[in-house]
Every structure is written in C-alpha cells, then in structure tokens.
Design a protein around this motif. Sequence first.
Motif, PDB file in Angstrom:
ATOM      1  N   VAL A   1     -21.977  11.976  10.491  1.00 15.15           N
ATOM      2  CA  VAL A   1     -22.590  13.034   9.677  1.00 15.15           C
ATOM      3  C   VAL A   1     -24.076  12.792   9.463  1.00 15.15           C
ATOM      4  O   VAL A   1     -24.797  13.681   9.004  1.00 15.15           O
ATOM      5  N   GLY A   2     -24.547  11.578   9.752  1.00 17.48           N
ATOM      6  CA  GLY A   2     -25.976  11.320   9.693  1.00 17.48           C
ATOM      7  C   GLY A   2     -26.551  11.194   8.304  1.00 17.48           C
ATOM      8  O   GLY A   2     -27.760  11.353   8.131  1.00 17.48           O
ATOM      9  N   GLN A   3     -25.718  10.896   7.315  1.00 18.83           N
ATOM     10  CA  GLN A   3     -26.221  10.731   5.953  1.00 18.83           C
ATOM     11  C   GLN A   3     -25.236   9.893   5.136  1.00 18.83           C
ATOM     12  O   GLN A   3     -24.123   9.617   5.568  1.00 18.83           O
ATOM     13  N   MET A   4     -25.676   9.480   3.963  1.00 19.64           N
ATOM     14  CA  MET A   4     -24.849   8.755   2.983  1.00 19.64           C
ATOM     15  C   MET A   4     -24.248   7.474   3.555  1.00 19.64           C
ATOM     16  O   MET A   4     -23.196   7.016   3.136  1.00 19.64           O
ATOM     17  N   GLY A   5     -24.923   6.900   4.555  1.00 24.13           N
ATOM     18  CA  GLY A   5     -24.492   5.622   5.105  1.00 24.13           C
ATOM     19  C   GLY A   5     -23.406   5.704   6.151  1.00 24.13           C
ATOM     20  O   GLY A   5     -22.896   4.662   6.598  1.00 24.13           O
ATOM     21  N   ALA A   6     -23.049   6.897   6.586  1.00 22.09           N
ATOM     22  CA  ALA A   6     -21.995   7.038   7.590  1.00 22.09           C
ATOM     23  C   ALA A   6     -22.490   6.564   8.953  1.00 22.09           C
ATOM     24  O   ALA A   6     -23.563   6.954   9.400  1.00 22.09           O
TER      25      ALA A   6
ATOM     26  N   VAL B   1      -8.904   2.546  -0.279  1.00 18.73           N
ATOM     27  CA  VAL B   1     -10.005   3.495  -0.141  1.00 18.73           C
ATOM     28  C   VAL B   1     -10.839   3.092   1.069  1.00 18.73           C
ATOM     29  O   VAL B   1     -11.300   1.946   1.165  1.00 18.73           O
ATOM     30  N   LEU B   2     -11.013   4.016   2.004  1.00 16.67           N
ATOM     31  CA  LEU B   2     -11.803   3.768   3.206  1.00 16.67           C
ATOM     32  C   LEU B   2     -13.237   4.230   2.995  1.00 16.67           C
ATOM     33  O   LEU B   2     -13.482   5.201   2.275  1.00 16.67           O
ATOM     34  N   PRO B   3     -14.198   3.590   3.640  1.00 17.40           N
ATOM     35  CA  PRO B   3     -15.602   4.000   3.502  1.00 17.40           C
ATOM     36  C   PRO B   3     -15.851   5.347   4.168  1.00 17.40           C
ATOM     37  O   PRO B   3     -15.017   5.856   4.922  1.00 17.40           O
ATOM     38  N   ILE B   4     -17.013   5.898   3.930  1.00 20.77           N
ATOM     39  CA  ILE B   4     -17.333   7.226   4.442  1.00 20.77           C
ATOM     40  C   ILE B   4     -17.281   7.267   5.971  1.00 20.77           C
ATOM     41  O   ILE B   4     -16.937   8.300   6.563  1.00 20.77           O
ATOM     42  N   THR B   5     -17.576   6.163   6.620  1.00 17.32           N
ATOM     43  CA  THR B   5     -17.547   6.131   8.088  1.00 17.32           C
ATOM     44  C   THR B   5     -16.156   6.419   8.644  1.00 17.32           C
ATOM     45  O   THR B   5     -16.019   6.985   9.728  1.00 17.32           O
ATOM     46  N   SER B   6     -15.109   6.061   7.904  1.00 17.78           N
ATOM     47  CA  SER B   6     -13.752   6.123   8.448  1.00 17.78           C
ATOM     48  C   SER B   6     -13.307   7.542   8.763  1.00 17.78           C
ATOM     49  O   SER B   6     -12.722   7.794   9.820  1.00 17.78           O
ATOM     50  N   PHE B   7     -13.558   8.479   7.864  1.00 15.74           N
ATOM     51  CA  PHE B   7     -13.127   9.858   8.089  1.00 15.74           C
ATOM     52  C   PHE B   7     -14.296  10.830   8.245  1.00 15.74           C
ATOM     53  O   PHE B   7     -14.072  12.015   8.457  1.00 15.74           O
TER      54      PHE B   7
ATOM     55  N   VAL C   1       0.847  -1.187   0.000  1.00 13.40           N
ATOM     56  CA  VAL C   1       0.000   0.000   0.000  1.00 13.40           C
ATOM     57  C   VAL C   1       0.883   1.237   0.000  1.00 13.40           C
ATOM     58  O   VAL C   1       1.863   1.323   0.735  1.00 13.40           O
ATOM     59  N   GLY C   2       0.521   2.207  -0.848  1.00 14.69           N
ATOM     60  CA  GLY C   2       1.278   3.449  -0.904  1.00 14.69           C
ATOM     61  C   GLY C   2       0.498   4.663  -0.485  1.00 14.69           C
ATOM     62  O   GLY C   2       1.081   5.705  -0.173  1.00 14.69           O
ATOM     63  N   LEU C   3      -0.839   4.561  -0.476  1.00 16.22           N
ATOM     64  CA  LEU C   3      -1.665   5.712  -0.136  1.00 16.22           C
ATOM     65  C   LEU C   3      -2.991   5.244   0.421  1.00 16.22           C
ATOM     66  O   LEU C   3      -3.544   4.237  -0.042  1.00 16.22           O
ATOM     67  N   VAL C   4      -3.485   5.958   1.441  1.00 20.06           N
ATOM     68  CA  VAL C   4      -4.782   5.660   2.057  1.00 20.06           C
ATOM     69  C   VAL C   4      -5.644   6.914   1.958  1.00 20.06           C
ATOM     70  O   VAL C   4      -5.225   7.998   2.378  1.00 20.06           O
ATOM     71  N   VAL C   5      -6.836   6.751   1.397  1.00 21.97           N
ATOM     72  CA  VAL C   5      -7.735   7.877   1.200  1.00 21.97           C
ATOM     73  C   VAL C   5      -9.141   7.472   1.623  1.00 21.97           C
ATOM     74  O   VAL C   5      -9.508   6.293   1.527  1.00 21.97           O
ATOM     75  N   GLY C   6      -9.916   8.425   2.120  1.00 21.82           N
ATOM     76  CA  GLY C   6     -11.266   8.129   2.574  1.00 21.82           C
ATOM     77  C   GLY C   6     -12.320   8.798   1.705  1.00 21.82           C
ATOM     78  O   GLY C   6     -12.058   9.820   1.061  1.00 21.82           O
ATOM     79  N   ILE C   7     -13.502   8.221   1.687  1.00 19.81           N
ATOM     80  CA  ILE C   7     -14.632   8.807   0.962  1.00 19.81           C
ATOM     81  C   ILE C   7     -15.235   9.927   1.806  1.00 19.81           C
ATOM     82  O   ILE C   7     -15.551   9.732   2.979  1.00 19.81           O
ATOM     83  N   GLU C   8     -15.382  11.088   1.192  1.00 23.58           N
ATOM     84  CA  GLU C   8     -16.016  12.224   1.860  1.00 23.58           C
ATOM     85  C   GLU C   8     -17.510  12.253   1.604  1.00 23.58           C
ATOM     86  O   GLU C   8     -18.299  12.551   2.505  1.00 23.58           O
ATOM     87  N   ALA C   9     -17.890  11.977   0.374  1.00 21.69           N
ATOM     88  CA  ALA C   9     -19.301  12.092   0.003  1.00 21.69           C
ATOM     89  C   ALA C   9     -19.680  10.981  -0.966  1.00 21.69           C
ATOM     90  O   ALA C   9     -18.930  10.662  -1.889  1.00 21.69           O
ATOM     91  N   ASP C  10     -20.862  10.402  -0.736  1.00 23.31           N
ATOM     92  CA  ASP C  10     -21.436   9.376  -1.600  1.00 23.31           C
ATOM     93  C   ASP C  10     -22.928   9.674  -1.736  1.00 23.31           C
ATOM     94  O   ASP C  10     -23.780   8.921  -1.262  1.00 23.31           O
ATOM     95  N   PRO C  11     -23.256  10.789  -2.380  1.00 26.64           N
ATOM     96  CA  PRO C  11     -24.643  11.266  -2.408  1.00 26.64           C
ATOM     97  C   PRO C  11     -25.497  10.544  -3.454  1.00 26.64           C
ATOM     98  O   PRO C  11     -25.523  10.930  -4.624  1.00 26.64           O
ATOM     99  N   ASP C  12     -26.197   9.529  -3.034  1.00 33.25           N
ATOM    100  CA  ASP C  12     -27.045   8.761  -3.945  1.00 33.25           C
ATOM    101  C   ASP C  12     -28.401   9.444  -4.075  1.00 33.25           C
ATOM    102  O   ASP C  12     -29.418   8.987  -3.552  1.00 33.25           O
ATOM    103  N   ARG C  13     -28.411  10.564  -4.782  1.00 36.60           N
ATOM    104  CA  ARG C  13     -29.635  11.327  -4.993  1.00 36.60           C
ATOM    105  C   ARG C  13     -29.513  12.054  -6.331  1.00 36.60           C
ATOM    106  O   ARG C  13     -28.404  12.396  -6.761  1.00 36.60           O
ATOM    107  N   PRO C  14     -30.602  12.300  -7.009  1.00 37.55           N
ATOM    108  CA  PRO C  14     -30.529  12.871  -8.360  1.00 37.55           C
ATOM    109  C   PRO C  14     -29.949  14.284  -8.408  1.00 37.55           C
ATOM    110  O   PRO C  14     -29.393  14.684  -9.436  1.00 37.55           O
ATOM    111  N   ASP C  15     -30.067  15.031  -7.320  1.00 42.64           N
ATOM    112  CA  ASP C  15     -29.555  16.401  -7.324  1.00 42.64           C
ATOM    113  C   ASP C  15     -28.201  16.508  -6.626  1.00 42.64           C
ATOM    114  O   ASP C  15     -27.850  17.555  -6.091  1.00 42.64           O
ATOM    115  N   TRP C  16     -27.408  15.422  -6.667  1.00 40.65           N
ATOM    116  CA  TRP C  16     -26.130  15.406  -5.953  1.00 40.65           C
ATOM    117  C   TRP C  16     -25.213  16.542  -6.388  1.00 40.65           C
ATOM    118  O   TRP C  16     -24.451  17.076  -5.595  1.00 40.65           O
TER     119      TRP C  16
END
Length: 357
Positions: free
Chosen positions: A325-330, A315-321, A197-212
Amino acid sequence: MAPVRRGLVAIVVLLAFVFLLRSSSSASSDSRDTHSSERPVQVPPRVRTHAGRQQSAQFFIEDIADRPLRERLRYQYPYDIDAKFPAFIWQTWKDVPSSSWFPDELRPSEESWSQLHPGFVHEVLGDKTAEHLIRYLYSSVPEVVEAYESLPVPVLKADLFRYLILLARGGVYSDIDTEALQPAIDWLPKDLDPLSVGLVVGIEADPDRPDWHDWYSRRIQFCQWTIQSKPGHPILRDVVATIVEDTLRMKREGILTMARMDKSIVEFTGPAVWTDAVFRYFNNEDYFQNEKSRNVTYEDFTGQTTQKKVGDVVVLPITSFSPGVGQMGAEEPDHPMAFVRHDFGGTWKPANERYIG
C-alpha cells in the motif's frame, strides 16, 4: 420361603434405586437457577479460555429462548481453544466461479486460495446460497436470520456474513478480491502452539498523523477482509450480537435504509465495529482476569512489524494483509510477512461506493 426372599430382595433393590434417584436429583437441584422440575439441556459444561479460566454454563429447555442474545450464541456455538483451526476457506460473490457470469479478473485471486491450500475445503458461495446457509446455521437464533435478511444492501450482508460463518463454522474468511500469498498454516510463528490461538487478525491501518480521523475510523484499525478463527470465538459472538441488535433497533425505528441509517457502513458492520469488538475483548476481565490490570490501546500495536499474541488472539502487522500500500510502514508483497494481498478496488461494492488505497 424362596419366593418371599426374592420379594424382599426386589423391594430392597427398588428402595435403593429410588434413594439413588432422589440423591441425584437433590444434588443437581442445588446448581439450578430455576424450578427443580425443569430439565437441563446437555451442553459442554466447561470451556477453556486462553487465560486458563474455565467457564461453566447451564441452560434449561424451558427458558433458553429468554436468555440474552450473547448467551444463546455462546450456547449454540461453543468455543474450544483446544480445537484445531478448521480447514475451511469461505468467500462470497454474486455468482460462483463455475458460472459464466463470474468475472475473469477475479479468477486468478480466487484460484490462489485453492492452490495454496490443497487440503482445505474452499467454498465460494453465491448470494442465494449464502442466505440459505445462514437460515440453516442460525435457525435456532431467529433474530440473527431476521437481521441478516433485513439488511438493505449487499455490502452490509457481506460484512455480517463473514462474522456469522466464522462464528458457526470457523476457518478463514477472505474477500473475493484478495490473493493468497502464503498458506494460512504459515501465518503463525513456527514456535507458537496453534492450540493456544483462537483468532488471527491483521492491522488494516496505522495512521501516525494528526489528521488520522479524517481518513480512518480508528487510530489502529483491524481489517475484516481476511480473518481466521476457530468456531465460537467470543469476539465473533460480540460483533454478531452488536450488529444484530443495531439492525433490529433501526428496523423497529423505521430507519433501516441507506438514506436514514444512524450509522455509516464502516461503523455499522465494517472495520470500526470489528475493531471495537477486538479491543473490548482485550480489555474484558472475564477473559483476561489473570492479566495485569491495564488498558490495551492502539499504542500496543502501532509500528508493529511481526506477529503479536494477546491472550488467544494473534495480531499480524500491516504488511501481512495490506502489503504494497506504500504507507504506514507496509512492506511489499514479496516480504516474508506478506500473507494476503487485497485489491482495494472494492469490487464487491456498487461503482459509486468503490475506493482506492
């Protein structure tokens, strides 16, 4: 006769030495792309990548300054996936924690990084110290220093600094308004070799909505308030070059001001340009030539609930970082996959640029 024999022996040895020098010179000249009189700079000749590919690079003193920016960054800050993650934690603020001007509300979060990483070097750099450090680390790439010092507002410099410090030194960068919930050594699965592994990055946003697109810049957006990397990673090299080139272009055009810039902060130095660099890497055949030919998109990460490895990137899931936040599965901050909690108050920004949630 003894002196004659000694003279003949000396001549033979000299001729053999000259022959060896000529042979060595002839062999090396076959791989040069410039005149044979130029002296090659000694660089690590091969750098392993996650896909097992070995990349060769040879530069010459006479033409190194004329190479494209990305090549010079690769030469100055080589990437070695077999190296360990450096035990550094980097943060920035206007004042250092030892100063009476350091905000009391930031002290608990800043201290959390030291408490959970006792074997790490934890540096909180003041603005002036950060500027001097960039001048020192990038003195051999003067346009990087020029671009950094030309950025018109602190938020842009803070964004660029994180990429620059990780490219040159590696480790963990995290915004000053983040709290460490678990040590970085626990961010990877126990059965995963960290040397792959050379880099670790987390998901900030995963907006599953049409107006994302009304709320976020990308359908999957990677956060850049916390990043872990080994020095020289190609994603960091790419994002640094992109920002430097855009900065100097806008400077030449006379539009490098907040009122006239042709890019928003998010697109210029923030999560949009960072996310684009990550996806460019995932889809770059130079690094993934052994992978099946297909396009990596947001669909590969939407709804992700655990670590996912793509090449040498985890790649880490949205919960990790972004826990709580109460949305997007966090999930909440007490979840096993919650590693860093972000204040989301934008305390490093001017009051009129802060945001919530």
